[in-house]
Design an enzyme around this catalytic site. Structure first.
Site, PDB file in Angstrom:
ATOM      1  N   ALA A 232       0.850  -1.192   0.000  1.00 30.61           N
ATOM      2  CA  ALA A 232       0.000   0.000   0.000  1.00 30.61           C
ATOM      3  C   ALA A 232       0.883   1.239   0.000  1.00 30.61           C
ATOM      4  CB  ALA A 232      -0.929  -0.001   1.213  1.00 30.61           C
ATOM      5  N   ARG A 234       4.425   2.191  -2.620  1.00 32.42           N
ATOM      6  CA  ARG A 234       4.815   2.558  -3.979  1.00 32.42           C
ATOM      7  C   ARG A 234       4.968   1.301  -4.822  1.00 32.42           C
ATOM      8  NH1 ARG A 234       2.626   6.238  -3.118  1.00 32.42           N
ATOM      9  NH2 ARG A 234       3.316   8.157  -2.123  1.00 32.42           N
ATOM     10  N   GLU A 263       1.151   1.555 -12.815  1.00 29.58           N
ATOM     11  CA  GLU A 263      -0.214   2.044 -12.623  1.00 29.58           C
ATOM     12  C   GLU A 263      -0.499   3.374 -13.310  1.00 29.58           C
ATOM     13  OE1 GLU A 263      -0.638   4.451  -8.551  1.00 29.58           O
ATOM     14  OE2 GLU A 263       0.106   2.429  -8.227  1.00 29.58           O
ATOM     15  N   HIS A 295      -5.148   2.020  -5.997  1.00 26.07           N
ATOM     16  CA  HIS A 295      -4.444   3.030  -5.198  1.00 26.07           C
ATOM     17  C   HIS A 295      -5.442   3.923  -4.466  1.00 26.07           C
ATOM     18  CE1 HIS A 295      -0.226   5.001  -4.989  1.00 26.07           C
ATOM     19  NE2 HIS A 295      -0.899   5.255  -3.884  1.00 26.07           N
TER      20      HIS A 295
END
Length: 331
Positions: A232, A234, A263, A295
């Protein structure tokens, strides 16, 4: 200060309205993601605000420099999308929001751990198909597991505090800067020891040149069989190809990814009617023991409000003092 805010979501609009008045700014909001193709829109403004998945490369920064922009404030903690060398060269002062709500990410991390260890997403998918059988859904209890936290700063500490309520078998951690408060809950270990001993490894470190792909083929080989991995933080902390191999071999029992190394341009966008070109992401999505979220660990009402307010506070500080406590690049 006259500010142009890029990539503004509907949930940010009220906060921008309220806090722009509080901090004496004139702020125009646009939904466009920042990048070279829309950088020219900053003409006539003093500063801009962006988000973490915007394209803040040299080309974009040179264009806003030509527009007279002196200040750039990202509404995120992460700054890996910003070309700092170019920002410094062009005299653009950059600030971020180092802590908007550590609780939001820590609570989400605990939720991801429970999702993995109790196979909740897999169970939900089966129920949608009217499969109510229990086979394949047996879970494990957190109290029988060792938690390994990599990165024990603001968020990591909150994660540790959150897991402490479950009576974990043991909690260990690694950070180059040890947190005295965290020592009340965890035992600090070397990185290799965390890999070797932890049943759940959760990442809460910033991305640097030194820890790029820290979870890779070599580190996964050192881990326990049946390890759970949570990211949670990078995306590029994890080598996605190595993760896939670990999942295929059974070395990794499950992975939860709220951040993914490729992402940008995908997460926070609706791709429902498009052909996905990222084969790595598609492979990860195909595993029943992989949880992928876009994210959104940060995404609570309090965090969004704080992100906007601190951003506008940063820009006010730049305007009044020429510098800012959250400044990342000096003119």
């Amino acid at each position: 200060m006259k500010i142009l805010a890029y990539c503004v979501r509907p949930d940010e609009i009220d906060s921008f309205k309220n806090f722009s008045e509080k901090y004496g700014h004139t702020v125009d909001l646009i939904p466009d993601s920042f990048g070279p193709n829309v950088a020219h829109l900053a003409k006539g403004y003093d500063g801009i605000s962006i988000l973490g998945n915007d394209t803040c490369n040299r080309e974009a920064l040179e264009k806003i420099k030509d527009c007279g922009i002196k200040y750039l404030a990202t509404r995120t903690a992460g700054v890996n999308n910003i070309d700092f060398d170019a920002a410094k060269e062009f005299g653009i002062n950059v600030a971020n929001v180092p802590a908007y709500s550590p609780n939001s990410v820590s609570e989400f991390t605990v939720g991801l751990a429970l999702s993995l260890t109790r196979k909740i997403p897999f169970a939900l998918k089966r129920v949608e198909l009217n499969n109510f059988a229990l086979g394949g859904l047996i879970g494990v209890e957190l109290r029988n597991l060792t938690l390994g936290v990599i990165g024990t700063g603001r968020i990591g500490l909150k994660v540790i505090e959150g897991f402490s309520g479950f009576g974990m078998k043991k909690m260990i951690g690694y950070d180059i800067f040890e947190n005295e408060k965290a020592k009340e809950y965890i035992e600090y270990k070397s990185l290799d020891e965390v890999y070797k001993e932890a049943d759940i490894i959760t990442l809460h470190a910033p991305l640097t040149d030194d820890n790029y792909h820290m979870i890779g083929k070599e580190s996964i080989a050192k881990m326990k069989d049946g390890v759970f991995i949570i990211n949670a933080a990078r995306g590029a902390l994890i080598d996605s190809e190595a993760l896939i191999e670990g999942l295929k071999s059974g070395k990794i029992a499950g992975a939860a990814l709220d951040s993914y190394e490729y992402e940008q341009g995908v997460f926070h966008n609706n791709k429902m009617n498009e052909i996905m070109k990222d084969d790595t992401l598609e492979r990860l999505k195909s595993f029943p023991n992989v949880v992928i979220t876009p994210h959104l660990g940060f995404y609570t009402d309090e965090a969004v409000s704080n992100m906007v307010e601190i951003t506008l506070m940063n820009l006010q500080e730049f305007e009044l003092k020429g510098t800012c406590k959250n400044q990342r690049v000096c003119k």
